[in-house]
Design an enzyme around this catalytic site. Structure first.
Site, PDB file in Angstrom:
ATOM      1  N   ARG A  15      -3.228  -1.478   5.252  1.00 12.07           N
ATOM      2  CA  ARG A  15      -3.513  -1.094   4.758  1.00 12.07           C
ATOM      3  C   ARG A  15      -4.941  -2.503   4.069  1.00 12.07           C
ATOM      4  O   ARG A  15      -6.176  -2.994   3.819  1.00 12.07           O
ATOM      5  CB  ARG A  15      -3.103  -0.552   3.064  1.00 12.07           C
TER       6      ARG A  15
ATOM      7  N   LYS B 290      -8.664  -1.032  -0.701  1.00  7.81           N
ATOM      8  CA  LYS B 290      -7.882  -1.755  -2.284  1.00  7.81           C
ATOM      9  C   LYS B 290      -8.603  -3.052  -2.594  1.00  7.81           C
ATOM     10  O   LYS B 290      -8.398  -4.199  -3.042  1.00  7.81           O
ATOM     11  CB  LYS B 290      -6.251  -2.139  -2.222  1.00  7.81           C
TER      12      LYS B 290
HETATM   13  C1  LIG Z   1      -3.135   1.624  -5.276  1.00 11.35           C
HETATM   14  C2  LIG Z   1      -3.908   2.198  -5.702  1.00 11.35           C
HETATM   15  C3  LIG Z   1      -2.703   3.698  -5.777  1.00 11.35           C
HETATM   16  C4  LIG Z   1      -1.754   3.556  -4.946  1.00 11.35           C
HETATM   17  O1  LIG Z   1      -1.350   3.325  -4.519  1.00 11.35           O
HETATM   18  P1  LIG Z   1       0.209   2.745  -3.674  1.00 11.35           P
HETATM   19  O2  LIG Z   1       0.150   2.381  -2.346  1.00 11.35           O
HETATM   20  O3  LIG Z   1       1.065   4.103  -3.812  1.00 11.35           O
HETATM   21  O4  LIG Z   1       0.743   1.280  -4.571  1.00 11.35           O
HETATM   22  C5  LIG Z   1      -3.623   5.045  -5.641  1.00 11.35           C
HETATM   23  N1  LIG Z   1      -4.740   4.923  -6.557  1.00 11.35           N
HETATM   24  C6  LIG Z   1      -5.381   3.327  -6.674  1.00 11.35           C
HETATM   25  C7  LIG Z   1      -7.139   3.984  -6.754  1.00 11.35           C
HETATM   26  C8  LIG Z   1      -4.637   2.716  -6.106  1.00 11.35           C
HETATM   27  O5  LIG Z   1      -5.637   1.255  -6.603  1.00 11.35           O
END
Ligand SMILES: *Cc1c(COP(=O)(O)O)cnc(C)c1O
Length: 390
Positions: A135, A237
């Site tokens: 990711r 992210k």
């Molecule tokens: C990090 C995040 C998630 C959850 O992702 P995981 O990989 O399950 O920790 C969901 N939505 C947003 C906006 C995030 O920043």
């Protein structure tokens, strides 16, 4: 990898290996350094011993989700044209950057989040760390940054956990939250990708994310603020997705809600997600979650829930989910590394409050115990998701 599986019986051998590595920095490709210029190698050596032997001074019973500074952070740098090659562990502390660093001026940065668990036998384990690495690579492509390879990422995470292992909470008390960052650390003035990048990992012991603990949370459905728009960066992210939701979150908190549920920015009709977690609804034992189409962050917890549902006899659908369906659901829950699976007790939409099923017999409770049993090594990991640190 020369680092051995880190069970209690291996702790001493491991310390000796770390010391060897420190005394002979040319050993392998790995080096231990410190940001404390005055520290002697003997000092570091004793720090590493200490970190193996002393339990951290933390009240494990009262862990929430706040920053607890730990001993070491991992740092690796590279220029715009280059690939990341070699990183090192530094003492945890402040970092220095030009005031014109790309990340400070134009928000060129990404973060990740994953957890290390301590098991009953003392072993440390990560949950699907290569998914975080992949990711980060996708996000880096979107944000015009070079990224570490999956192997570099996972190895760096392991090194960071091992160096801070005295901060990993005992089984059942929480986990060590690991926070990788990828930032444009080099100076720019005109809008352009930064000339230098830093990959950094720090860690902090954590307990539950919401102050409710494992009790249901109450969410506010917002159709005024949006987290993401088509063509934007909602699907990665990037650090620049989070400060803009602080205001919506603060307004919701001031009214007593834990977080905000966002709707799609075009029609304000379909459910997207919360500020930092994905959302699922349950209706007549069918579980549904909004499709990932660029405006929703592809959560690894979300993906894991989708993958285990069939094994537990649940039907799972990825599709557009309207706010009307949300209002009519039997059960609602949020997923994320930090929150794990948080049951939603109620939502508020256009002044109307809807309550949902909660408690032991819910789908979210069953999925919570299924997922956390795998993460904590309480059941056999048939999915091959956990990575022991060795
Ligand atoms: C990090 C995040 C998630 C959850 O992702 P995981 O990989 O399950 O920790 C969901 N939505 C947003 C906006 C995030 O920043």
């Amino acid at each position: 990898m020369f680092l051995r599986r880190l069970c209690r019986r291996d702790t001493i051998k491991f310390s000796e290996k770390l010391l060897d590595r420190y005394r002979f920095p040319e050993f392998g490709n790995y080096h231990f350094y410190t940001s404390r210029a005055a520290s002697s190698s003997q000092q570091i050596a004793s720090d590493i011993y200490r970190s193996d032997e002393d339990e951290a001074n933390v009240n494990w019973e009262e862990l929430g989700f706040g920053i607890v500074p730990t001993d070491y952070m991992y740092v690796m740098k590279c220029s715009k044209e280059d690939r990341f090659s070699e990183g090192k562990l530094n003492r945890f502390g402040n970092i220095e950057m030009s005031p014109s660093a790309g990340v400070l001026n134009y928000g060129q940065g990404l973060f990740e989040g994953l957890k290390a668990y301590k098991r009953e036998d003392g072993c440390l384990a990560l949950f699907r760390p290569e998914e975080n690495a992949l990711r980060m690579q996708k996000g880096a492509e979107r944000m015009c940054m070079p990224s570490p390879s999956v192997e570099q990422f996972v190895d760096a995470v392991k090194q960071t956990v091992l160096a801070n292992k005295r901060w990993v909470p005992p089984p059942g008390k929480g986990s060590l939250y690991v926070r990788p960052l990828l930032i444009g650390s080099g100076p720019v003035l005109g809008l352009a990708p930064a000339p230098e990048y830093t990959f950094l990992i720090y860690a902090s012991p954590v307990g539950t994310y919401f102050k409710e603990g494992l009790s249901p949370i109450n969410l506010f459905v917002d159709d005024e603020f949006h987290r993401a728009t088509p063509g934007g960066t909602g699907g990665v992210k990037t650090i620049s997705n989070y400060a803009p939701v602080l205001k919506a979150q603060a307004l919701a908190k001031s009214k007593g809600f834990s977080d905000v549920l966002y709707l799609d920015s075009i029609n304000k009709r379909n459910l997207e997600e919360a500020s930092s977690c994905n959302v699922f609804i349950v209706k007549n034992d069918v579980i549904s979650t909004p499709t990932i189409e660029g405006t929703i962050l592809p959560g690894i917890t979300r993906k894991s829930i989708i993958e285990i549902c069939p094994h537990y006899g649940y039907q799972i659908q990825e599709r557009p989910v309207s706010v009307e369906e949300l209002m009519d659901a039997d059960e609602v829950f949020c997923t994320g590394t930090a929150v794990v699976i948080a049951p939603v007790g109620s939502i508020m939409y256009h002044g109307k409050r809807v309550e949902y099923r909660s408690g032991v017999e819910t789908v979210s409770q069953k999925l919570y115990s299924a997922l956390t049993s795998i993460q904590m090594g309480l059941v056999e990991d048939k999915m091959g998701w956990t990575v022991e640190i060795d």
